[in-house]
Scaffold this motif. Structure first.
Motif, PDB file in Angstrom:
ATOM      1  N   SER A 193       0.707  -1.118  -0.005  1.00  0.00           N
ATOM      2  CA  SER A 193       0.054   0.076  -0.117  1.00  0.00           C
ATOM      3  C   SER A 193       0.842   1.226  -0.017  1.00  0.00           C
ATOM      4  CB  SER A 193      -0.896   0.035   1.010  1.00  0.00           C
ATOM      5  OG  SER A 193      -0.098   0.186   2.376  1.00  0.00           O
ATOM      6  N   TYR A 194       0.399   2.272  -0.430  1.00  0.00           N
ATOM      7  CA  TYR A 194       1.146   3.520  -0.591  1.00  0.00           C
ATOM      8  C   TYR A 194       1.787   4.081   0.849  1.00  0.00           C
ATOM      9  CZ  TYR A 194       2.413   8.415  -2.102  1.00  0.00           C
ATOM     10  OH  TYR A 194       2.915   9.374  -2.342  1.00  0.00           O
ATOM     11  N   LEU A 195       0.946   3.901   1.785  1.00  0.00           N
ATOM     12  CA  LEU A 195       1.341   4.340   3.077  1.00  0.00           C
ATOM     13  C   LEU A 195       2.515   3.430   3.721  1.00  0.00           C
ATOM     14  CD1 LEU A 195       1.234   6.189   5.605  1.00  0.00           C
ATOM     15  CD2 LEU A 195      -0.567   4.645   6.456  1.00  0.00           C
ATOM     16  N   VAL A 196       2.275   2.062   3.304  1.00  0.00           N
ATOM     17  CA  VAL A 196       3.696   1.064   3.753  1.00  0.00           C
ATOM     18  C   VAL A 196       4.697   1.311   3.103  1.00  0.00           C
ATOM     19  CG1 VAL A 196       4.274  -1.350   3.836  1.00  0.00           C
ATOM     20  CG2 VAL A 196       1.922  -0.792   4.581  1.00  0.00           C
ATOM     21  N   LEU A 197       4.459   1.838   1.626  1.00  0.00           N
ATOM     22  CA  LEU A 197       5.670   1.874   0.827  1.00  0.00           C
ATOM     23  C   LEU A 197       6.455   3.177   1.228  1.00  0.00           C
ATOM     24  CD1 LEU A 197       7.052   1.492  -1.883  1.00  0.00           C
ATOM     25  CD2 LEU A 197       5.158   2.966  -3.106  1.00  0.00           C
ATOM     26  N   LEU A 198       5.674   4.292   1.667  1.00  0.00           N
ATOM     27  CA  LEU A 198       6.223   5.522   2.165  1.00  0.00           C
ATOM     28  C   LEU A 198       7.044   5.170   3.425  1.00  0.00           C
ATOM     29  CD1 LEU A 198       3.794   8.118   1.413  1.00  0.00           C
ATOM     30  CD2 LEU A 198       5.723   7.768   0.315  1.00  0.00           C
ATOM     31  N   LYS A 199       6.539   4.427   4.319  1.00  0.00           N
ATOM     32  CA  LYS A 199       7.344   4.157   5.517  1.00  0.00           C
ATOM     33  C   LYS A 199       8.596   3.101   5.251  1.00  0.00           C
ATOM     34  CE  LYS A 199       3.339   3.893   8.710  1.00  0.00           C
ATOM     35  NZ  LYS A 199       2.610   2.974   9.659  1.00  0.00           N
ATOM     36  N   LEU A 250      10.671   9.910  -7.360  1.00  0.00           N
ATOM     37  CA  LEU A 250       9.675   9.121  -8.014  1.00  0.00           C
ATOM     38  C   LEU A 250       8.660   7.977  -7.388  1.00  0.00           C
ATOM     39  CD1 LEU A 250      12.583   8.146 -10.576  1.00  0.00           C
ATOM     40  CD2 LEU A 250      10.593   9.188 -11.077  1.00  0.00           C
ATOM     41  N   VAL A 251       9.293   7.729  -5.968  1.00  0.00           N
ATOM     42  CA  VAL A 251       8.377   6.807  -5.143  1.00  0.00           C
ATOM     43  C   VAL A 251       7.035   7.359  -4.763  1.00  0.00           C
ATOM     44  CG1 VAL A 251       8.336   5.697  -2.939  1.00  0.00           C
ATOM     45  CG2 VAL A 251      10.134   5.083  -4.454  1.00  0.00           C
ATOM     46  N   VAL A 252       7.287   8.626  -4.186  1.00  0.00           N
ATOM     47  CA  VAL A 252       6.333   9.630  -3.962  1.00  0.00           C
ATOM     48  C   VAL A 252       5.189   9.870  -5.061  1.00  0.00           C
ATOM     49  CG1 VAL A 252       5.637  11.861  -3.180  1.00  0.00           C
ATOM     50  CG2 VAL A 252       7.706  10.871  -2.152  1.00  0.00           C
TER      51      VAL A 252
END
Length: 346
Positions: A76-82, A167-169
């Protein structure tokens, strides 16, 4: 990826070991000591094949593998950002803090104790503006020749982490565009890379290979199998021809011919990874060395380079140069012109 991580970092070091008259002039303009620049034509072409040639696959492959793994894990986007905050943002902040002390706090101390060791003792962190700090930590300083924007001044190699974080963001938007326009968006990314077209917030190379990695992971492209079918003589011939053309008639770096060469170099290294995997002892060695990859990436420039120049360089004179060919195979901090002890201090 494990089998290639350390090798790719070593290739990054080689990239930072390549100099041109233009890059040397920029070094001199910044008040730094110019590196050894070899005019011998044989050495010149060896350097081109290593530092401007095969090594140029290193950073693109890092972006492509990072995007591929991201797509396959599908967090998920939140997990990816963490996760990326721990693996990218935290190391970036840590190393930039160390370098800020190295360039700022340590320079203040040396300026008081021994200013003769500094090229510009009056230029300290106390005189830097907010924009100076942005350029030193993030980059984006316009190049004098109008060719784009500079990398982070504290450590130029950290542009890779900077661009990967960006790019991740924005990856949810990127993935949505890929799903909506699968053929068209890839064609767009490939076109602006090959032409090439300069982008502002990220390097065009980073953008294209990150996009390629997402396609690879999202659509389960059998990349390794396809590359394994290519004959060594075919890809090596294409690589050699592209290098010679790029640096004779093609205009050098950041041109269409050079960018095709980058793709060929990526194919060669990916194909070579299969050789590493098949050799158990070789794979074990590369897997062990992979643990030191980020440390080598972070420290090879400018910390080791600066320390070396200030502590060892004064011992040798201009007449004591290493054989011309040897510096090609040394990291950036060893490939510098030895100052004459009798020369006036900066």
């Amino acid at each position: 990826m494990t089998s290639l991580r350390f090798l790719l970092i070593v290739l990054v070091v080689f990239i930072h070991n390549c100099y041109t008259p233009q890059s040397i002039q920029r070094i001199i303009d910044n008040g730094d000591m110019p590196p050894l620049f070899v005019k011998n034509s044989f050495v010149h072409w060896v350097k081109i094949f290593i530092t401007f040639g095969i090594s140029r696959c290193a950073v693109p492959l890092f972006f492509m593998f990072a995007a591929f793994l991201q797509a396959k894990k599908n967090d998920s986007y939140l997990v990816l950002l963490k996760k990326r905050a721990k693996s990218l943002l935290l190391p970036y902040v840590l190393w930039m803090s160390i370098l800020a002390f190295f360039y700022g706090g340590l320079k203040l101390i040396v300026a008081r104790i021994a200013p003769q060791f500094l090229g510009h003792p009056e230029n300290t962190c106390l005189t830097w503006t907010v924009l100076d700090w942005v350029h030193k930590v993030l980059g984006y300083k316009p190049n004098l020749d109008g060719s784009g924007f500079d990398f982070p001044e504290f450590a130029a190699q950290f542009w890779f982490i900077r661009d990967l974080m960006i790019l991740v963001v924005v990856s949810p938007v990127t993935k949505a565009l890929i799903k909506k326009f699968p053929a068209g968006f890839f064609a767009y990314a490939f076109t602006i890379f090959i032409i090439p077209v300069r982008m502002y917030f990220v390097e065009t190379t980073a953008f294209f290979f990150y996009i390629a990695g997402l396609y690879w992971g999202m659509y389960d492209v059998p990349l390794f199998q396809k590359i394994d079918r290519i004959q060594w003589k075919e890809i090596l011939s294409l690589f050699v021809i592209s290098v010679i053309f790029a640096f004779t008639l093609g205009g050098g770096e950041h041109t269409t011919s050079h960018n095709f060469m980058v793709i060929f170099s990526c194919v060669i290294v990916i194909k070579f990874s299969a050789v590493i995997v098949r050799k158990e002892k070789l794979y074990s060695l590369y897997s062990y060395l992979a643990g030191f990859s980020f440390f080598l990436f972070a420290i090879h420039a400018p910390l080791v380079k600066r320390i070396y120049l200030k502590t060892v360089d004064f011992v040798l004179s201009d007449e004591e140069h290493i054989l011309e060919l040897v510096p090609i195979f040394y990291p950036d901090f060893l490939n510098n012109r030895y100052r004459n002890r009798n020369r006036d201090c900066d």
